[in-house]
Design a protein around this motif. Structure first.
Motif, PDB file in Angstrom:
ATOM      1  N   THR A 137       1.093  -1.210  -0.093  1.00 36.39           N
ATOM      2  CA  THR A 137      -0.150  -0.064   0.032  1.00 36.39           C
ATOM      3  C   THR A 137       0.993   1.353   0.146  1.00 36.39           C
ATOM      4  OG1 THR A 137      -1.826   1.242   0.924  1.00 36.39           O
ATOM      5  CG2 THR A 137      -0.092   0.062   2.509  1.00 36.39           C
ATOM      6  N   GLY A 138       0.523   2.224  -0.747  1.00 37.15           N
ATOM      7  CA  GLY A 138       1.394   3.512  -0.518  1.00 37.15           C
ATOM      8  C   GLY A 138       0.759   4.591  -1.236  1.00 37.15           C
ATOM      9  N   ALA A 170      12.177  -7.155 -10.230  1.00 40.70           N
ATOM     10  CA  ALA A 170      13.309  -7.388 -10.554  1.00 40.70           C
ATOM     11  C   ALA A 170      14.132  -8.155  -9.612  1.00 40.70           C
ATOM     12  CB  ALA A 170      13.842  -5.813 -10.315  1.00 40.70           C
ATOM     13  N   ALA A 171      13.552  -8.439  -8.428  1.00 38.26           N
ATOM     14  CA  ALA A 171      14.241  -9.114  -7.463  1.00 38.26           C
ATOM     15  C   ALA A 171      13.916 -10.862  -7.823  1.00 38.26           C
ATOM     16  CB  ALA A 171      13.290  -9.030  -6.007  1.00 38.26           C
ATOM     17  N   GLY A 172      13.142 -11.017  -9.052  1.00 34.86           N
ATOM     18  CA  GLY A 172      12.914 -12.190  -9.407  1.00 34.86           C
ATOM     19  C   GLY A 172      11.853 -12.984  -8.707  1.00 34.86           C
ATOM     20  N   GLY A 173      10.974 -12.246  -7.983  1.00 35.50           N
ATOM     21  CA  GLY A 173       9.437 -12.686  -7.420  1.00 35.50           C
ATOM     22  C   GLY A 173       8.417 -12.640  -8.644  1.00 35.50           C
ATOM     23  N   ARG A 174       7.404 -13.180  -8.156  1.00 40.93           N
ATOM     24  CA  ARG A 174       6.069 -13.375  -9.086  1.00 40.93           C
ATOM     25  C   ARG A 174       5.334 -12.166  -8.461  1.00 40.93           C
ATOM     26  NH1 ARG A 174       3.797 -18.640  -7.902  1.00 40.93           N
ATOM     27  NH2 ARG A 174       5.236 -18.641  -6.001  1.00 40.93           N
ATOM     28  N   LEU A 175       4.391 -11.711  -9.429  1.00 44.61           N
ATOM     29  CA  LEU A 175       3.415 -10.716  -9.142  1.00 44.61           C
ATOM     30  C   LEU A 175       2.182 -11.046  -9.462  1.00 44.61           C
ATOM     31  CD1 LEU A 175       3.060  -7.594  -8.663  1.00 44.61           C
ATOM     32  CD2 LEU A 175       3.072  -7.205 -11.284  1.00 44.61           C
ATOM     33  N   ALA A 176       1.228 -10.739  -8.372  1.00 44.03           N
ATOM     34  CA  ALA A 176      -0.071 -10.858  -8.607  1.00 44.03           C
ATOM     35  C   ALA A 176      -0.733  -9.588  -8.257  1.00 44.03           C
ATOM     36  CB  ALA A 176      -0.646 -11.773  -7.337  1.00 44.03           C
ATOM     37  N   VAL A 177      -1.731  -9.348  -9.469  1.00 40.76           N
ATOM     38  CA  VAL A 177      -2.202  -7.780  -9.388  1.00 40.76           C
ATOM     39  C   VAL A 177      -3.684  -8.080  -9.043  1.00 40.76           C
ATOM     40  CG1 VAL A 177      -2.905  -6.079 -11.158  1.00 40.76           C
ATOM     41  CG2 VAL A 177      -0.831  -7.015 -11.231  1.00 40.76           C
ATOM     42  N   VAL A 178      -4.044  -7.042  -8.312  1.00 43.79           N
ATOM     43  CA  VAL A 178      -5.418  -6.742  -8.037  1.00 43.79           C
ATOM     44  C   VAL A 178      -6.192  -5.647  -8.724  1.00 43.79           C
ATOM     45  CG1 VAL A 178      -7.230  -6.690  -6.075  1.00 43.79           C
ATOM     46  CG2 VAL A 178      -5.181  -8.177  -5.872  1.00 43.79           C
ATOM     47  N   ILE A 179      -7.103  -5.640  -9.311  1.00 44.78           N
ATOM     48  CA  ILE A 179      -7.733  -4.394 -10.017  1.00 44.78           C
ATOM     49  C   ILE A 179      -9.010  -4.149  -9.335  1.00 44.78           C
ATOM     50  CG2 ILE A 179      -8.443  -3.507 -12.399  1.00 44.78           C
ATOM     51  CD1 ILE A 179      -6.107  -5.117 -13.559  1.00 44.78           C
ATOM     52  N   PRO A 180      -9.078  -2.940  -8.771  1.00 44.80           N
ATOM     53  CA  PRO A 180     -10.320  -2.794  -8.238  1.00 44.80           C
ATOM     54  C   PRO A 180     -11.751  -2.818  -8.852  1.00 44.80           C
ATOM     55  CG  PRO A 180      -8.702  -0.937  -7.720  1.00 44.80           C
ATOM     56  CD  PRO A 180      -8.114  -1.709  -8.951  1.00 44.80           C
ATOM     57  N   TYR A 222     -12.084   0.098  -4.245  1.00 41.96           N
ATOM     58  CA  TYR A 222     -10.764   0.199  -3.502  1.00 41.96           C
ATOM     59  C   TYR A 222     -10.589  -0.431  -2.227  1.00 41.96           C
ATOM     60  CZ  TYR A 222     -10.621   3.951  -6.965  1.00 41.96           C
ATOM     61  OH  TYR A 222     -10.384   4.882  -8.007  1.00 41.96           O
ATOM     62  N   GLU A 223     -11.659  -0.287  -1.229  1.00 42.16           N
ATOM     63  CA  GLU A 223     -11.719  -0.900  -0.057  1.00 42.16           C
ATOM     64  C   GLU A 223     -11.884  -2.460  -0.099  1.00 42.16           C
ATOM     65  OE1 GLU A 223     -14.589   1.012   2.505  1.00 42.16           O
ATOM     66  OE2 GLU A 223     -13.498   2.692   2.597  1.00 42.16           O
ATOM     67  N   LYS A 262     -11.700   9.434   5.171  1.00 42.02           N
ATOM     68  CA  LYS A 262     -12.346   9.039   3.718  1.00 42.02           C
ATOM     69  C   LYS A 262     -12.477   7.474   3.490  1.00 42.02           C
ATOM     70  CE  LYS A 262     -10.207  12.582   1.204  1.00 42.02           C
ATOM     71  NZ  LYS A 262      -9.770  13.028  -0.039  1.00 42.02           N
ATOM     72  N   GLY A 263     -11.374   6.791   4.044  1.00 35.11           N
ATOM     73  CA  GLY A 263     -11.305   5.237   3.861  1.00 35.11           C
ATOM     74  C   GLY A 263     -10.516   4.899   2.787  1.00 35.11           C
ATOM     75  N   GLY A 264     -10.137   3.786   2.852  1.00 40.42           N
ATOM     76  CA  GLY A 264      -9.297   3.239   1.559  1.00 40.42           C
ATOM     77  C   GLY A 264      -7.916   3.659   1.322  1.00 40.42           C
ATOM     78  N   GLY A 265      -7.597   4.647   2.228  1.00 38.48           N
ATOM     79  CA  GLY A 265      -6.271   5.226   1.874  1.00 38.48           C
ATOM     80  C   GLY A 265      -4.869   4.343   2.611  1.00 38.48           C
ATOM     81  N   THR A 266      -3.784   4.681   2.591  1.00 41.49           N
ATOM     82  CA  THR A 266      -2.558   4.264   2.856  1.00 41.49           C
ATOM     83  C   THR A 266      -2.825   3.798   4.419  1.00 41.49           C
ATOM     84  OG1 THR A 266      -1.122   4.988   1.073  1.00 41.49           O
ATOM     85  CG2 THR A 266      -0.098   4.227   2.882  1.00 41.49           C
ATOM     86  N   ALA A 267      -2.886   5.033   5.187  1.00 43.10           N
ATOM     87  CA  ALA A 267      -3.023   4.860   6.520  1.00 43.10           C
ATOM     88  C   ALA A 267      -4.154   3.922   7.088  1.00 43.10           C
ATOM     89  CB  ALA A 267      -3.109   6.321   7.202  1.00 43.10           C
ATOM     90  N   ASP A 268      -5.486   3.935   6.305  1.00 43.00           N
ATOM     91  CA  ASP A 268      -6.397   2.941   6.658  1.00 43.00           C
ATOM     92  C   ASP A 268      -5.797   1.478   6.465  1.00 43.00           C
ATOM     93  OD1 ASP A 268      -8.367   4.837   7.104  1.00 43.00           O
ATOM     94  OD2 ASP A 268      -7.905   5.438   5.050  1.00 43.00           O
ATOM     95  N   VAL A 269      -5.210   1.294   5.551  1.00 40.11           N
ATOM     96  CA  VAL A 269      -4.832  -0.198   5.226  1.00 40.11           C
ATOM     97  C   VAL A 269      -3.654  -0.502   6.282  1.00 40.11           C
ATOM     98  CG1 VAL A 269      -3.512  -1.646   3.635  1.00 40.11           C
ATOM     99  CG2 VAL A 269      -5.186   0.163   2.838  1.00 40.11           C
ATOM    100  N   VAL A 270      -2.773   0.317   6.544  1.00 39.73           N
ATOM    101  CA  VAL A 270      -1.752   0.105   7.551  1.00 39.73           C
ATOM    102  C   VAL A 270      -2.540  -0.290   8.953  1.00 39.73           C
ATOM    103  CG1 VAL A 270       0.071   1.020   9.145  1.00 39.73           C
ATOM    104  CG2 VAL A 270      -0.017   1.270   6.553  1.00 39.73           C
ATOM    105  N   HIS A 271      -3.520   0.572   9.187  1.00 40.79           N
ATOM    106  CA  HIS A 271      -4.222   0.126  10.607  1.00 40.79           C
ATOM    107  C   HIS A 271      -4.813  -1.134  10.365  1.00 40.79           C
ATOM    108  CE1 HIS A 271      -6.593   0.975  13.942  1.00 40.79           C
ATOM    109  NE2 HIS A 271      -7.816   0.686  13.329  1.00 40.79           N
ATOM    110  N   GLN A 272      -5.402  -1.484   9.302  1.00 38.83           N
ATOM    111  CA  GLN A 272      -6.108  -2.796   9.135  1.00 38.83           C
ATOM    112  C   GLN A 272      -5.139  -3.826   9.479  1.00 38.83           C
ATOM    113  OE1 GLN A 272      -8.095  -2.068   5.387  1.00 38.83           O
ATOM    114  NE2 GLN A 272      -9.524  -0.884   6.301  1.00 38.83           N
ATOM    115  N   ALA A 273      -4.073  -3.544   8.758  1.00 41.55           N
ATOM    116  CA  ALA A 273      -2.977  -4.664   8.549  1.00 41.55           C
ATOM    117  C   ALA A 273      -2.605  -4.966   9.978  1.00 41.55           C
ATOM    118  CB  ALA A 273      -1.897  -4.214   7.880  1.00 41.55           C
ATOM    119  N   ARG A 274      -2.418  -3.929  10.825  1.00 39.94           N
ATOM    120  CA  ARG A 274      -1.669  -4.067  12.209  1.00 39.94           C
ATOM    121  C   ARG A 274      -3.078  -4.523  13.101  1.00 39.94           C
ATOM    122  NH1 ARG A 274       1.290   1.716  12.418  1.00 39.94           N
ATOM    123  NH2 ARG A 274       3.370   0.806  11.581  1.00 39.94           N
TER     124      ARG A 274
END
Length: 162
Positions: A7-8, A56-66, A106-107, A132-144
């Motif tokens: 998130t960012g 670039a690190a050699g990982g795999r990417l999963a994309v979530v389109i809202p 987005y949420e 407003k919801g759905g922002g970076t700080a909201d996602v950090v809070h939900q993760a924690r």
């Protein structure tokens, strides 16, 4: 396997991009490339920077389109080439079942990011949620709240567009 979601801020300055990318590269270097999965909504700014760093690190990417209309409605011309390239490079692309790109979409996309995440990388200046919801700080809070470890990336000199 380690799944890291992102998130960012979308509006980090051009001068901040290499600073943030350097920090993302350091974080991702700690993981075995064959077991690394990055999950991103690939929006302009932090999300796309993280997705590129995962690849670039050699990982795999999963994309979530809202939403179904996200590409047409929200991806600006200056980001379209990057967005399309990342969709093409992804091992998985999940389009959320929302017709239009809005706060609810987005949420819902953020909820999927957190459901999949073993860790969250947050390109975040540490400011509180806007309400407003759905922002970076909201996602950090939900993760924690969900006991998902959060790595905050905001290197000295990083800034957002005014």
């Amino acid at each position: 396997m380690t799944t890291i979601a992102v998130t960012g801020h979308m509006d980090i300055t051009d001068a901040s991009m290499p600073l943030v990318r350097g920090e993302l590269d350091k974080i991702l270097a700690a993981y075995e490339p064959s077991g690394l999965v990055g999950v991103s909504c690939i929006a302009k700014g932090s999300d796309s920077l993280f997705a590129d760093a995962v690849l670039a690190a050699g990982g795999r990417l999963a994309v979530v389109i809202p939403s179904e209309d996200y590409r047409q409605a929200k991806v600006k011309p200056e980001h379209a080439e990057t967005f399309d390239r990342l969709v093409e490079a992804a091992d998985e692309v999940l389009v959320m079942p929302h017709a239009t790109a809005n706060r609810q979409a987005y949420e819902a996309a953020n909820a999927v990011l957190l459901e999949r995440a073993d860790r969250l990388v947050a390109v975040w200046n540490g400011r509180p949620p806007t309400g407003k919801g759905g922002g970076t700080a909201d996602v950090v809070h939900q993760a924690r709240e969900a006991d998902i470890p959060v790595d905050v990336v905001w290197p000295d000199g990083a800034s957002r567009r005014a």
